[in-house]
Design an enzyme around this catalytic site. Structure first.
Site, PDB file in Angstrom:
ATOM      1  N   CYS A  46       0.831  -1.205   0.000  1.00 44.56           N
ATOM      2  CA  CYS A  46       0.000   0.000   0.000  1.00 44.56           C
ATOM      3  C   CYS A  46       0.867   1.257   0.000  1.00 44.56           C
ATOM      4  CB  CYS A  46      -0.915   0.008   1.212  1.00 44.56           C
ATOM      5  SG  CYS A  46      -1.759   1.568   1.421  1.00 44.56           S
ATOM      6  N   CYS A  48      -0.110   4.387   0.075  1.00 41.45           N
ATOM      7  CA  CYS A  48      -0.618   5.499   0.886  1.00 41.45           C
ATOM      8  C   CYS A  48      -0.272   5.359   2.359  1.00 41.45           C
ATOM      9  CB  CYS A  48      -2.123   5.639   0.714  1.00 41.45           C
ATOM     10  SG  CYS A  48      -3.031   4.118   0.993  1.00 41.45           S
TER      11      CYS A  48
END
Length: 138
Positions: A46, A48
């Site tokens: 991920c 983010c």
């Protein structure tokens, strides 16, 4: 399952600075059976959240106060090892990335994805370093 060519550079961000690669359930169980403090990072692709989590945990263990043992599993790659780590992180729900601090095998501090996402790496590192100090008092 994520391809190794994507995962390996992200794994190496942690293993190259001393995090143990806990890629089997047996390694996770043995790791958490050790006396003292232990940090497990559930690494992930991920961008983010994990893009701040990895630098944060590296910064957090670079000071004087740090866990006795540091290890990592990779969600979506170390499938069985991640399942074992998450089992031992109960009652917290599965979260990627996440960071769990244990003392003598018992979870004492947890950062779930929602604690990581959108926060700068230094803020996450500071949170962890404060937790390490608290564990030292145990």
């Amino acid at each position: 399952m994520y391809p190794a060519e994507i995962v390996m550079p992200m794994k190496e961000e942690l293993t190259e600075v001393g995090f143990e690669n806990l890629d089997t359930p047996e390694k996770v169980a043995e790791f958490l059976s050790r006396k003292g403090s232990a940090l497990i990072v559930v690494n992930s692709v991920c961008g983010c959240a994990a893009s701040n989590a990895r630098p944060a945990v590296v910064a957090s263990v670079s000071g004087e106060s740090k866990p006795d043992h540091i290890g990592t599993v990779f969600a979506g790659f170390d499938i069985d090892a991640t399942a074992k780590a998450r089992e031992l992180m109960m009652p917290f729900p599965p979260s990627s990335p996440s960071i769990a601090l244990f003392h003598d095998g018992e979870i004492v501090h947890m950062l779930e994805r929602h604690h990581i996402e959108g926060r700068p790496a230094q803020m996450i590192a500071d949170n962890l370093m404060n937790a390490y100090e608290e564990v030292k008092k145990m």
